[in-house]
Design a protein around this motif. Structure first.
Motif, PDB file in Angstrom:
ATOM      1  N   LYS B  26      62.685 -48.042 -37.654  1.00 29.96           N
ATOM      2  CA  LYS B  26      61.753 -48.806 -36.681  1.00 29.96           C
ATOM      3  C   LYS B  26      62.720 -49.597 -35.538  1.00 29.96           C
ATOM      4  O   LYS B  26      63.858 -50.007 -36.109  1.00 29.96           O
ATOM      5  N   SER B  27      62.427 -49.808 -34.540  1.00 34.78           N
ATOM      6  CA  SER B  27      63.147 -50.358 -33.547  1.00 34.78           C
ATOM      7  C   SER B  27      63.552 -51.903 -33.883  1.00 34.78           C
ATOM      8  O   SER B  27      62.666 -52.518 -34.212  1.00 34.78           O
ATOM      9  N   GLY B  28      64.734 -52.209 -33.889  1.00 35.52           N
ATOM     10  CA  GLY B  28      65.100 -53.361 -34.241  1.00 35.52           C
ATOM     11  C   GLY B  28      65.413 -53.436 -35.765  1.00 35.52           C
ATOM     12  O   GLY B  28      66.124 -54.674 -36.105  1.00 35.52           O
ATOM     13  N   HIS B  29      65.526 -52.507 -36.503  1.00 39.12           N
ATOM     14  CA  HIS B  29      65.941 -52.656 -37.667  1.00 39.12           C
ATOM     15  C   HIS B  29      67.334 -51.926 -37.817  1.00 39.12           C
ATOM     16  O   HIS B  29      67.675 -50.970 -37.350  1.00 39.12           O
ATOM     17  N   ASP B  30      68.026 -52.420 -38.962  1.00 42.81           N
ATOM     18  CA  ASP B  30      69.248 -51.978 -39.142  1.00 42.81           C
ATOM     19  C   ASP B  30      69.708 -51.328 -40.662  1.00 42.81           C
ATOM     20  O   ASP B  30      70.611 -50.992 -40.836  1.00 42.81           O
ATOM     21  N   THR B  31      68.660 -51.668 -41.456  1.00 40.24           N
ATOM     22  CA  THR B  31      68.911 -51.373 -42.897  1.00 40.24           C
ATOM     23  C   THR B  31      67.645 -50.108 -43.301  1.00 40.24           C
ATOM     24  O   THR B  31      66.391 -50.418 -43.058  1.00 40.24           O
ATOM     25  N   VAL B  32      68.412 -49.191 -43.741  1.00 42.54           N
ATOM     26  CA  VAL B  32      67.473 -48.040 -44.093  1.00 42.54           C
ATOM     27  C   VAL B  32      67.582 -47.938 -45.926  1.00 42.54           C
ATOM     28  O   VAL B  32      68.854 -47.780 -46.506  1.00 42.54           O
ATOM     29  N   GLN B  48      70.248 -47.403 -50.438  1.00 39.16           N
ATOM     30  CA  GLN B  48      70.099 -48.051 -49.416  1.00 39.16           C
ATOM     31  C   GLN B  48      71.373 -48.343 -48.329  1.00 39.16           C
ATOM     32  O   GLN B  48      72.414 -48.564 -49.022  1.00 39.16           O
ATOM     33  N   TYR B  49      71.108 -48.181 -47.238  1.00 42.42           N
ATOM     34  CA  TYR B  49      72.380 -48.218 -46.433  1.00 42.42           C
ATOM     35  C   TYR B  49      72.134 -49.471 -45.269  1.00 42.42           C
ATOM     36  O   TYR B  49      71.216 -49.761 -44.652  1.00 42.42           O
ATOM     37  N   TYR B  50      73.205 -50.016 -45.095  1.00 45.73           N
ATOM     38  CA  TYR B  50      73.528 -51.144 -44.090  1.00 45.73           C
ATOM     39  C   TYR B  50      74.780 -51.028 -43.599  1.00 45.73           C
ATOM     40  O   TYR B  50      75.880 -51.022 -44.232  1.00 45.73           O
ATOM     41  N   GLU B  51      75.085 -51.280 -42.258  1.00 44.76           N
ATOM     42  CA  GLU B  51      76.286 -51.236 -41.710  1.00 44.76           C
ATOM     43  C   GLU B  51      77.031 -49.969 -42.154  1.00 44.76           C
ATOM     44  O   GLU B  51      78.103 -49.982 -42.333  1.00 44.76           O
ATOM     45  N   ASN B  59      68.918 -45.012 -60.019  1.00 49.51           N
ATOM     46  CA  ASN B  59      69.564 -44.151 -60.948  1.00 49.51           C
ATOM     47  C   ASN B  59      69.339 -42.805 -60.427  1.00 49.51           C
ATOM     48  O   ASN B  59      68.409 -42.105 -61.211  1.00 49.51           O
ATOM     49  N   PHE B  60      70.068 -42.313 -59.500  1.00 51.05           N
ATOM     50  CA  PHE B  60      70.318 -41.141 -59.171  1.00 51.05           C
ATOM     51  C   PHE B  60      71.438 -40.540 -59.299  1.00 51.05           C
ATOM     52  O   PHE B  60      72.616 -41.113 -58.905  1.00 51.05           O
ATOM     53  N   PRO B  61      71.598 -39.022 -59.601  1.00 53.94           N
ATOM     54  CA  PRO B  61      72.888 -38.468 -59.657  1.00 53.94           C
ATOM     55  C   PRO B  61      73.767 -38.536 -58.404  1.00 53.94           C
ATOM     56  O   PRO B  61      73.312 -38.586 -57.368  1.00 53.94           O
ATOM     57  N   ASP B  62      74.982 -38.152 -58.486  1.00 51.95           N
ATOM     58  CA  ASP B  62      75.885 -37.967 -57.102  1.00 51.95           C
ATOM     59  C   ASP B  62      75.380 -36.970 -56.500  1.00 51.95           C
ATOM     60  O   ASP B  62      75.886 -36.660 -55.336  1.00 51.95           O
ATOM     61  N   ARG B  63      74.417 -36.087 -57.002  1.00 51.71           N
ATOM     62  CA  ARG B  63      74.260 -34.835 -56.030  1.00 51.71           C
ATOM     63  C   ARG B  63      73.226 -35.392 -54.966  1.00 51.71           C
ATOM     64  O   ARG B  63      73.163 -34.864 -53.737  1.00 51.71           O
ATOM     65  N   PHE B  64      72.870 -36.602 -55.221  1.00 52.54           N
ATOM     66  CA  PHE B  64      72.236 -37.706 -53.828  1.00 52.54           C
ATOM     67  C   PHE B  64      73.253 -38.242 -52.990  1.00 52.54           C
ATOM     68  O   PHE B  64      73.884 -39.309 -53.784  1.00 52.54           O
ATOM     69  N   SER B  65      73.219 -37.876 -51.846  1.00 52.89           N
ATOM     70  CA  SER B  65      74.321 -39.008 -51.068  1.00 52.89           C
ATOM     71  C   SER B  65      73.603 -39.117 -49.854  1.00 52.89           C
ATOM     72  O   SER B  65      72.515 -38.485 -49.282  1.00 52.89           O
ATOM     73  N   GLY B  66      74.008 -39.896 -49.071  1.00 54.94           N
ATOM     74  CA  GLY B  66      73.503 -40.507 -47.727  1.00 54.94           C
ATOM     75  C   GLY B  66      74.567 -40.706 -46.697  1.00 54.94           C
ATOM     76  O   GLY B  66      75.875 -40.845 -46.945  1.00 54.94           O
ATOM     77  N   HIS B  67      74.152 -40.861 -45.505  1.00 52.90           N
ATOM     78  CA  HIS B  67      74.916 -41.434 -44.363  1.00 52.90           C
ATOM     79  C   HIS B  67      73.996 -42.394 -43.643  1.00 52.90           C
ATOM     80  O   HIS B  67      73.057 -42.189 -43.303  1.00 52.90           O
ATOM     81  N   GLN B  68      74.948 -43.409 -42.948  1.00 49.52           N
ATOM     82  CA  GLN B  68      74.174 -44.224 -41.799  1.00 49.52           C
ATOM     83  C   GLN B  68      75.090 -44.077 -40.515  1.00 49.52           C
ATOM     84  O   GLN B  68      75.948 -44.078 -40.548  1.00 49.52           O
ATOM     85  N   PHE B  69      74.327 -43.835 -39.388  1.00 48.28           N
ATOM     86  CA  PHE B  69      74.997 -43.640 -38.232  1.00 48.28           C
ATOM     87  C   PHE B  69      75.053 -45.050 -37.294  1.00 48.28           C
ATOM     88  O   PHE B  69      74.342 -46.097 -37.818  1.00 48.28           O
ATOM     89  N   PRO B  70      75.930 -44.908 -36.524  1.00 43.43           N
ATOM     90  CA  PRO B  70      76.127 -46.189 -35.512  1.00 43.43           C
ATOM     91  C   PRO B  70      74.694 -46.753 -35.099  1.00 43.43           C
ATOM     92  O   PRO B  70      74.298 -47.763 -34.702  1.00 43.43           O
ATOM     93  N   ASN B  71      73.777 -45.750 -34.790  1.00 42.59           N
ATOM     94  CA  ASN B  71      72.495 -46.085 -33.966  1.00 42.59           C
ATOM     95  C   ASN B  71      71.439 -46.487 -35.332  1.00 42.59           C
ATOM     96  O   ASN B  71      70.237 -46.619 -34.642  1.00 42.59           O
ATOM     97  N   TYR B  72      71.944 -46.496 -36.547  1.00 46.84           N
ATOM     98  CA  TYR B  72      71.131 -47.124 -37.770  1.00 46.84           C
ATOM     99  C   TYR B  72      70.327 -46.002 -38.114  1.00 46.84           C
ATOM    100  O   TYR B  72      69.847 -46.091 -39.472  1.00 46.84           O
ATOM    101  N   SER B  73      70.104 -44.928 -37.751  1.00 46.84           N
ATOM    102  CA  SER B  73      69.611 -43.657 -38.180  1.00 46.84           C
ATOM    103  C   SER B  73      70.253 -43.496 -39.577  1.00 46.84           C
ATOM    104  O   SER B  73      71.544 -43.636 -39.861  1.00 46.84           O
TER     105      SER B  73
END
Lengths: 115, 114
Positions: B26-32, B48-51, B59-73
């Motif tokens: 959502k616009s104005g949000h920085d944490t996903v 959860q991703y922040y900065e 409690n999820f295995p390493d098969r699950f990974s993520g990324h957050q981009f500078p635009n917070y997506s």
């Protein structure tokens, strides 16, 4: 749309009656409690929240009650309407350190409003 | 003001494949935050991703990974898919630096693994 909960406990209520949905939580360190409504095909939608230093909070047509002694949370919906038909989840989160704390959800209750 | 958006809406993959799901907060949000919701159950916290960093993990295995981009997506990646990974994947966003802990959820991505 998507079916959110095929095997959830179901509460059938007549339109216009009051609904009471119950939830038990297990973490005594939880500080915030939230009720979410999830309609078919949609993500959870915030309804109302309550902090652990309160035992009751009222919103528009909804009231949340918290009993910390028995770790029980309830949501009361007044004058239930067809649009209230959905799956309702309680969620808890520990003492707020920063925005967006992890939420731990309960199992959910499906509410069906009969015309 | 657009709320939380997720893509794709539906996805069908085969066991062993890899998948990437996307979320715009959502616009104005920085944490996903990402959640997995199996049929008939409540959402389960994945991480959860922040900065642009993973701040909390469930409690999820390493098969699950993520990324957050500078635009917070954010993206959720799942490798070596299993049948049990079939679920609705929800993204939730929130704003740091405020008193509100409310998380806004997107409509989810329905993943089916065959």
């Amino acid at each position: 749309g998507e079916s959110v909960g095929l095997h959830l406990p179901t509460l059938s209520v007549q339109e216009g009656d009051n609904s009471i949905i119950n939830c038990a939580y297990s973490n005594s360190a939880s500080d915030y409690f939230i009720w979410y409504k999830q309609e078919s095909g949609k993500g959870p939608q915030f309804i109302i929240d309550i902090r652990s230093n309160m035992d009751k909070r009222q919103g528009q047509r909804v009231t949340v009650l918290l009993n910390k002694t028995v770790k029980h949370l309830s949501l009361q919906i007044a004058a239930t309407q067809p649009g209230d038909s959905a799956v309702y989840f309680c969620a808890e989160t520990p003492i707020l350190k920063a925005a967006g704390n992890k939420l731990t959800f309960g199992g959910g209750t499906r509410v069906l409003v009969k015309p | 003001d657009a709320g939380v958006t997720q893509s794709p809406t539906h996805l069908i993959k085969t066991r062993g494949q890899q998948v990437t799901l996307r979320c715009s907060p959502k616009s104005g949000h920085d944490t996903v935050s990402w959640y997995q919701q199996a049929l008939g159950q409540g959402p389960q916290f994945i991480f959860q991703y922040y900065e642009e960093e993973e701040r909390q993990r469930g409690n999820f295995p390493d098969r699950f990974s993520g990324h957050q981009f500078p635009n917070y997506s954010s993206e959720l990646n799942v490798n070596a898919l299993l049948l049990g990974d079939s679920a609705l994947y929800l993204c939730a966003s929130s704003a740091s630096g405020t008193a509100s802990y409310e998380q806004y959820f997107g409509p989810g991505t329905r993943l089916t693994v065959t």
